[in-house]
Enzyme design. Sequence first.
Site, PDB file in Angstrom:
ATOM      1  N   SER A 164       0.799  -1.233   0.000  1.00 18.84           N
ATOM      2  CA  SER A 164       0.000   0.000   0.000  1.00 18.84           C
ATOM      3  C   SER A 164       0.830   1.280   0.000  1.00 18.84           C
ATOM      4  CB  SER A 164      -0.947   0.023   1.196  1.00 18.84           C
ATOM      5  OG  SER A 164      -1.972  -0.912   1.021  1.00 18.84           O
ATOM      6  N   LYS A 167       0.250   3.189  -3.018  1.00 19.88           N
ATOM      7  CA  LYS A 167      -0.954   4.017  -3.180  1.00 19.88           C
ATOM      8  C   LYS A 167      -0.635   5.507  -3.072  1.00 19.88           C
ATOM      9  CE  LYS A 167      -3.894   0.453  -1.067  1.00 19.88           C
ATOM     10  NZ  LYS A 167      -4.563   0.075   0.202  1.00 19.88           N
ATOM     11  N   TYR A 202      -3.546  -2.401 -10.339  1.00 15.48           N
ATOM     12  CA  TYR A 202      -3.464  -2.217  -8.880  1.00 15.48           C
ATOM     13  C   TYR A 202      -2.522  -3.260  -8.271  1.00 15.48           C
ATOM     14  CZ  TYR A 202      -5.005  -2.526  -3.998  1.00 15.48           C
ATOM     15  OH  TYR A 202      -5.034  -2.596  -2.618  1.00 15.48           O
ATOM     16  N   TYR A 223      -4.627   3.891   8.077  1.00 16.76           N
ATOM     17  CA  TYR A 223      -5.954   3.273   8.245  1.00 16.76           C
ATOM     18  C   TYR A 223      -6.586   3.614   9.586  1.00 16.76           C
ATOM     19  CZ  TYR A 223      -3.801   1.042   4.359  1.00 16.76           C
ATOM     20  OH  TYR A 223      -3.136   0.845   3.193  1.00 16.76           O
ATOM     21  N   VAL A 234       1.302  -3.644   3.793  1.00 20.37           N
ATOM     22  CA  VAL A 234       1.337  -4.935   4.477  1.00 20.37           C
ATOM     23  C   VAL A 234       2.631  -5.715   4.210  1.00 20.37           C
ATOM     24  CG1 VAL A 234      -1.145  -5.265   4.802  1.00 20.37           C
ATOM     25  CG2 VAL A 234      -0.052  -6.070   2.689  1.00 20.37           C
TER      26      VAL A 234
HETATM   27  O1  DON Z   1      -4.831  -5.066  -1.839  1.00 24.00           O
HETATM   28  C1  DON Z   1      -4.211  -5.457  -0.859  1.00 24.00           C
HETATM   29  O2  DON Z   1      -4.768  -6.002   0.078  1.00 24.00           O
HETATM   30  C2  DON Z   1      -2.729  -5.240  -0.853  1.00 24.00           C
HETATM   31  N1  DON Z   1      -2.226  -5.198  -2.195  1.00 24.00           N
HETATM   32  C3  DON Z   1      -2.325  -3.944  -0.177  1.00 24.00           C
HETATM   33  C4  DON Z   1      -2.837  -3.819   1.229  1.00 24.00           C
HETATM   34  C5  DON Z   1      -1.950  -3.032   2.131  1.00 24.00           C
HETATM   35  O3  DON Z   1      -0.769  -2.930   1.982  1.00 24.00           O
HETATM   36  C6  DON Z   1      -2.630  -2.460   3.307  1.00 24.00           C
HETATM   37  N2  DON Z   1      -1.668  -1.781   4.136  1.00 24.00           N
HETATM   38  N3  DON Z   1      -1.364  -1.856   5.241  1.00 24.00           N
END
Ligand code: DON
Length: 303
Positions: free
Chosen positions: A63, A66, A188, A239, A257
Amino acid sequence: MDYRGLLEAAEIAARATTGQGQVADYIPALAAADPEAFGMAVATVDGELFGVGDWESPFSIQSVSKLFSLLLALSHGGDGLWRGVGREPSGNPFNSLVQLETEHGIPRNPFINAGALVVTDRLQSLTGDASGAVREFLRREAGNPLLDTDPVVAESEAEHGHRNAALAHFIASHGNLENPVEDVLRHYYAHCAIAASCRDLVLAGSVLARYGVRADGSRMMSRSEAKRVNAVLVTCGTYDAAGEFAFRVGLPGKSGVGGGILAILPGRAAVCAWGPRLDQAGNSVAAVAALDAMTTLSGCSIF
Ligand code: DON
Protein backbone atom coordinates in the site's frame (compact mmCIF):
# COMPACT_ATOMS: atom_id res chain seq x y z
CA MET A 1 19.96 17.08 12.83
CA ASP A 2 22.08 14.01 13.65
CA TYR A 3 20.21 11.57 11.39
CA ARG A 4 22.85 8.85 11.77
CA GLY A 5 22.56 8.86 15.57
CA LEU A 6 18.76 8.95 15.34
CA LEU A 7 18.71 5.98 12.96
CA GLU A 8 20.92 3.96 15.30
CA ALA A 9 18.59 4.71 18.24
CA ALA A 10 15.55 3.91 16.11
CA GLU A 11 17.03 0.55 15.13
CA ILE A 12 17.50 -0.35 18.81
CA ALA A 13 13.83 0.52 19.47
CA ALA A 14 12.73 -1.56 16.47
CA ARG A 15 14.82 -4.59 17.47
CA ALA A 16 13.21 -4.45 20.95
CA THR A 17 9.89 -5.42 19.27
CA THR A 18 11.31 -8.72 17.97
CA GLY A 19 8.64 -11.42 18.07
CA GLN A 20 5.67 -9.00 18.20
CA GLY A 21 3.11 -9.04 15.39
CA GLN A 22 2.54 -11.35 12.44
CA VAL A 23 3.88 -11.37 8.89
CA ALA A 24 0.97 -10.87 6.42
CA ASP A 25 -0.15 -14.15 4.92
CA TYR A 26 -3.50 -13.32 3.31
CA ILE A 27 -1.37 -12.77 0.20
CA PRO A 28 0.55 -16.09 0.43
CA ALA A 29 3.67 -14.83 -1.40
CA LEU A 30 4.21 -12.21 1.34
CA ALA A 31 4.52 -14.89 4.03
CA ALA A 32 8.00 -15.73 2.70
CA ALA A 33 9.47 -12.47 4.12
CA ASP A 34 12.10 -12.77 6.89
CA PRO A 35 10.14 -11.71 10.02
CA GLU A 36 13.27 -10.35 11.72
CA ALA A 37 14.45 -8.16 8.83
CA PHE A 38 14.69 -4.46 9.66
CA GLY A 39 15.90 -1.47 7.70
CA MET A 40 15.50 2.29 7.86
CA ALA A 41 16.62 5.20 5.69
CA VAL A 42 16.45 8.99 5.59
CA ALA A 43 16.78 11.23 2.52
CA THR A 44 17.03 14.94 3.31
CA VAL A 45 15.75 17.70 1.04
CA ASP A 46 19.40 18.72 0.52
CA GLY A 47 20.25 15.33 -0.99
CA GLU A 48 21.87 13.60 2.00
CA LEU A 49 21.11 9.89 2.39
CA PHE A 50 21.48 7.74 5.51
CA GLY A 51 20.55 4.13 6.26
CA VAL A 52 20.78 1.36 8.86
CA GLY A 53 20.15 -2.40 8.82
CA ASP A 54 18.57 -3.85 5.68
CA TRP A 55 17.92 -0.42 4.19
CA GLU A 56 18.99 -1.48 0.70
CA SER A 57 17.03 -4.79 0.64
CA PRO A 58 13.95 -4.73 -1.60
CA PHE A 59 10.60 -5.65 -0.05
CA SER A 60 7.00 -5.66 -1.29
CA ILE A 61 5.87 -2.04 -1.03
CA GLN A 62 2.14 -2.93 -1.16
CA SER A 63 0.00 0.00 0.00
CA VAL A 64 2.95 2.41 0.07
CA SER A 65 2.46 2.36 -3.72
CA LYS A 66 -0.95 4.02 -3.18
CA LEU A 67 0.85 7.22 -2.24
CA PHE A 68 2.69 7.28 -5.55
CA SER A 69 -0.39 6.44 -7.64
CA LEU A 70 -2.17 9.33 -5.90
CA LEU A 71 0.72 11.76 -6.53
CA LEU A 72 0.81 10.76 -10.20
CA ALA A 73 -2.97 10.93 -10.70
CA LEU A 74 -3.03 14.41 -9.14
CA SER A 75 -0.04 15.62 -11.12
CA HIS A 76 -1.58 14.42 -14.42
CA GLY A 77 -5.23 15.14 -13.80
CA GLY A 78 -5.55 17.64 -11.02
CA ASP A 79 -8.44 18.08 -8.66
CA GLY A 80 -11.09 16.12 -10.66
CA LEU A 81 -9.94 13.00 -8.85
CA TRP A 82 -11.66 14.16 -5.69
CA ARG A 83 -15.08 13.76 -7.31
CA GLY A 84 -14.66 9.98 -7.18
CA VAL A 85 -12.87 9.55 -3.86
CA GLY A 86 -13.18 11.30 -0.51
CA ARG A 87 -10.62 12.42 2.04
CA GLU A 88 -12.00 11.36 5.37
CA PRO A 89 -10.63 8.60 7.58
CA SER A 90 -12.71 5.44 7.25
CA GLY A 91 -12.35 4.11 10.80
CA ASN A 92 -12.51 0.67 9.20
CA PRO A 93 -9.91 -1.89 8.08
CA PHE A 94 -8.10 -1.15 4.82
CA ASN A 95 -10.01 -3.79 2.84
CA SER A 96 -13.48 -3.18 4.30
CA LEU A 97 -16.58 -3.21 2.09
CA VAL A 98 -19.17 -1.83 4.50
CA GLN A 99 -19.11 1.92 3.81
CA LEU A 100 -19.24 1.59 0.03
CA GLU A 101 -22.90 0.61 -0.03
CA THR A 102 -24.21 3.49 2.07
CA GLU A 103 -21.84 5.96 0.41
CA HIS A 104 -22.82 5.11 -3.17
CA GLY A 105 -19.55 3.64 -4.39
CA ILE A 106 -17.47 6.71 -3.44
CA PRO A 107 -14.63 5.40 -1.22
CA ARG A 108 -13.82 7.40 1.91
CA ASN A 109 -10.19 8.11 0.98
CA PRO A 110 -7.49 7.21 -1.58
CA PHE A 111 -5.53 4.93 0.77
CA ILE A 112 -8.08 2.26 1.70
CA ASN A 113 -8.19 -0.43 -1.00
CA ALA A 114 -11.49 0.85 -2.43
CA GLY A 115 -10.09 4.38 -2.85
CA ALA A 116 -6.81 3.15 -4.28
CA LEU A 117 -8.72 1.18 -6.92
CA VAL A 118 -10.45 4.41 -8.00
CA VAL A 119 -7.08 6.24 -8.10
CA THR A 120 -5.53 3.41 -10.17
CA ASP A 121 -8.51 3.61 -12.53
CA ARG A 122 -8.07 7.36 -13.05
CA LEU A 123 -4.32 6.99 -13.49
CA GLN A 124 -5.00 4.31 -16.11
CA SER A 125 -7.28 6.73 -18.00
CA LEU A 126 -4.69 9.51 -17.74
CA THR A 127 -1.59 7.50 -18.74
CA GLY A 128 -2.76 4.27 -20.41
CA ASP A 129 -0.39 2.34 -18.11
CA ALA A 130 -1.08 3.02 -14.42
CA SER A 131 1.36 0.49 -12.93
CA GLY A 132 4.03 1.42 -15.50
CA ALA A 133 3.66 5.08 -14.50
CA VAL A 134 4.24 4.22 -10.82
CA ARG A 135 7.21 1.98 -11.68
CA GLU A 136 8.83 4.60 -13.95
CA PHE A 137 8.37 7.35 -11.37
CA LEU A 138 10.02 5.21 -8.67
CA ARG A 139 12.86 4.16 -10.99
CA ARG A 140 13.61 7.75 -11.97
CA GLU A 141 13.42 9.30 -8.50
CA ALA A 142 15.36 6.44 -6.88
CA GLY A 143 17.90 6.26 -9.73
CA ASN A 144 17.30 2.51 -9.75
CA PRO A 145 16.54 1.06 -13.21
CA LEU A 146 16.24 -2.45 -11.74
CA LEU A 147 13.25 -1.60 -9.56
CA ASP A 148 10.29 -3.68 -10.73
CA THR A 149 7.07 -5.54 -9.94
CA ASP A 150 7.61 -8.98 -8.39
CA PRO A 151 5.47 -11.16 -10.68
CA VAL A 152 5.11 -13.91 -8.04
CA VAL A 153 3.57 -11.46 -5.56
CA ALA A 154 1.33 -9.88 -8.22
CA GLU A 155 0.08 -13.32 -9.25
CA SER A 156 -0.50 -14.33 -5.63
CA GLU A 157 -2.55 -11.15 -5.05
CA ALA A 158 -4.69 -11.83 -8.10
CA GLU A 159 -5.28 -15.45 -7.09
CA HIS A 160 -6.38 -14.46 -3.60
CA GLY A 161 -8.02 -11.17 -4.57
CA HIS A 162 -11.72 -11.91 -4.06
CA ARG A 163 -12.15 -8.96 -1.72
CA ASN A 164 -10.49 -6.45 -4.05
CA ALA A 165 -12.47 -7.84 -6.97
CA ALA A 166 -15.67 -7.42 -4.94
CA LEU A 167 -14.73 -3.82 -4.11
CA ALA A 168 -13.93 -3.03 -7.74
CA HIS A 169 -17.17 -4.54 -9.04
CA PHE A 170 -19.18 -2.71 -6.42
CA ILE A 171 -17.55 0.61 -7.33
CA ALA A 172 -18.13 -0.14 -11.03
CA SER A 173 -21.82 -0.85 -10.32
CA HIS A 174 -22.07 2.74 -9.10
CA GLY A 175 -20.43 4.03 -12.28
CA ASN A 176 -17.26 5.12 -10.46
CA LEU A 177 -14.76 3.21 -12.65
CA GLU A 178 -13.79 4.39 -16.13
CA ASN A 179 -11.90 1.22 -17.12
CA PRO A 180 -12.79 -2.50 -17.09
CA VAL A 181 -12.59 -4.04 -13.60
CA GLU A 182 -10.01 -6.62 -14.80
CA ASP A 183 -7.64 -3.88 -16.06
CA VAL A 184 -7.97 -1.85 -12.86
CA LEU A 185 -7.24 -4.90 -10.69
CA ARG A 186 -4.25 -5.97 -12.83
CA HIS A 187 -2.62 -2.51 -12.57
CA TYR A 188 -3.46 -2.22 -8.88
CA TYR A 189 -1.81 -5.58 -8.09
CA ALA A 190 1.16 -4.70 -10.29
CA HIS A 191 1.91 -1.46 -8.43
CA CYS A 192 1.29 -3.00 -4.99
CA ALA A 193 3.69 -5.85 -5.88
CA ILE A 194 6.59 -3.53 -6.73
CA ALA A 195 9.71 -4.52 -4.80
CA ALA A 196 11.71 -1.54 -3.54
CA SER A 197 14.04 -0.78 -0.63
CA CYS A 198 13.91 1.85 2.12
CA ARG A 199 16.58 3.66 0.10
CA ASP A 200 14.41 3.71 -3.04
CA LEU A 201 11.30 4.84 -1.15
CA VAL A 202 12.91 7.75 0.68
CA LEU A 203 14.42 9.05 -2.55
CA ALA A 204 11.03 8.83 -4.28
CA GLY A 205 9.09 10.13 -1.27
CA SER A 206 11.27 13.18 -0.79
CA VAL A 207 9.18 14.97 -3.46
CA LEU A 208 6.65 15.51 -0.65
CA ALA A 209 9.31 16.68 1.79
CA ARG A 210 10.22 19.29 -0.87
CA TYR A 211 6.53 20.33 -1.08
CA GLY A 212 6.02 18.91 -4.59
CA VAL A 213 9.46 19.45 -6.17
CA ARG A 214 11.29 16.43 -7.66
CA ALA A 215 14.94 15.65 -7.00
CA ASP A 216 15.97 17.33 -10.28
CA GLY A 217 14.34 20.61 -9.21
CA SER A 218 11.28 20.31 -11.48
CA ARG A 219 7.86 20.78 -9.92
CA MET A 220 5.54 17.76 -9.87
CA MET A 221 2.59 19.46 -8.16
CA SER A 222 1.75 22.74 -6.50
CA ARG A 223 2.80 23.36 -2.91
CA SER A 224 -0.85 23.40 -1.97
CA GLU A 225 -1.46 19.96 -3.53
CA ALA A 226 1.57 18.56 -1.70
CA LYS A 227 0.19 19.95 1.55
CA ARG A 228 -3.13 18.29 0.83
CA VAL A 229 -1.52 14.90 0.19
CA ASN A 230 0.43 15.21 3.45
CA ALA A 231 -2.84 16.02 5.23
CA VAL A 232 -4.57 12.92 3.82
CA LEU A 233 -1.53 10.87 4.85
CA VAL A 234 -1.89 12.08 8.43
CA THR A 235 -5.59 11.31 8.64
CA CYS A 236 -5.81 8.16 6.48
CA GLY A 237 -2.31 6.81 5.68
CA THR A 238 -2.25 4.20 8.43
CA TYR A 239 -5.95 3.27 8.24
CA ASP A 240 -7.92 2.93 11.46
CA ALA A 241 -4.67 3.30 13.39
CA ALA A 242 -4.06 6.82 12.02
CA GLY A 243 -4.90 8.33 15.41
CA GLU A 244 -2.41 6.09 17.20
CA PHE A 245 0.24 6.78 14.53
CA ALA A 246 -0.25 10.55 14.88
CA PHE A 247 -0.08 10.17 18.66
CA ARG A 248 3.14 8.13 18.66
CA VAL A 249 4.96 9.35 15.55
CA GLY A 250 3.37 12.65 14.57
CA LEU A 251 4.23 12.57 10.86
CA PRO A 252 2.32 12.05 7.61
CA GLY A 253 2.96 8.40 6.72
CA LYS A 254 1.87 5.54 4.48
CA SER A 255 2.10 1.92 5.51
CA GLY A 256 1.94 -1.31 3.51
CA VAL A 257 1.34 -4.93 4.48
CA GLY A 258 4.86 -5.76 3.25
CA GLY A 259 5.94 -4.01 6.48
CA GLY A 260 7.17 -0.70 5.08
CA ILE A 261 6.16 2.76 6.33
CA LEU A 262 7.19 5.88 4.41
CA ALA A 263 6.89 9.05 6.50
CA ILE A 264 7.47 12.70 5.64
CA LEU A 265 9.10 15.43 7.69
CA PRO A 266 7.83 18.35 5.56
CA GLY A 267 10.60 20.74 4.55
CA ARG A 268 13.29 18.40 5.92
CA ALA A 269 13.34 14.75 4.90
CA ALA A 270 11.61 11.52 3.91
CA VAL A 271 12.03 8.57 6.29
CA CYS A 272 11.24 4.92 5.60
CA ALA A 273 11.31 2.05 8.08
CA TRP A 274 10.63 -1.60 7.28
CA GLY A 275 9.99 -4.74 9.33
CA PRO A 276 7.58 -7.46 8.09
CA ARG A 277 5.70 -8.19 11.34
CA LEU A 278 2.36 -6.31 11.42
CA ASP A 279 -0.04 -5.20 14.13
CA GLN A 280 -3.82 -5.75 13.96
CA ALA A 281 -4.36 -2.72 11.71
CA GLY A 282 -1.77 -3.93 9.17
CA ASN A 283 1.04 -1.54 10.18
CA SER A 284 4.60 -2.76 10.86
CA VAL A 285 5.31 -3.08 14.60
CA ALA A 286 9.05 -2.46 14.16
CA ALA A 287 8.61 0.45 11.74
CA VAL A 288 6.14 2.25 14.03
CA ALA A 289 8.50 1.72 17.00
CA ALA A 290 11.46 3.04 14.97
CA LEU A 291 9.62 6.14 13.76
CA ASP A 292 8.23 6.73 17.26
CA ALA A 293 11.79 6.64 18.67
CA MET A 294 13.10 8.97 15.97
CA THR A 295 10.49 11.70 16.44
CA THR A 296 10.44 11.35 20.24
CA LEU A 297 14.24 11.62 20.57
CA SER A 298 14.58 14.47 18.07
CA GLY A 299 11.42 16.30 19.13
CA CYS A 300 10.80 16.73 15.43
CA SER A 301 7.25 16.05 14.24
CA ILE A 302 4.55 18.15 12.58
CA PHE A 303 2.89 18.83 15.94
O1 DON B 1 -4.83 -5.07 -1.84
C1 DON B 1 -4.21 -5.46 -0.86
O2 DON B 1 -4.77 -6.00 0.08
C2 DON B 1 -2.73 -5.24 -0.85
N1 DON B 1 -2.23 -5.20 -2.20
C3 DON B 1 -2.32 -3.94 -0.18
C4 DON B 1 -2.84 -3.82 1.23
C5 DON B 1 -1.95 -3.03 2.13
O3 DON B 1 -0.77 -2.93 1.98
C6 DON B 1 -2.63 -2.46 3.31
N2 DON B 1 -1.67 -1.78 4.14
N3 DON B 1 -1.36 -1.86 5.24
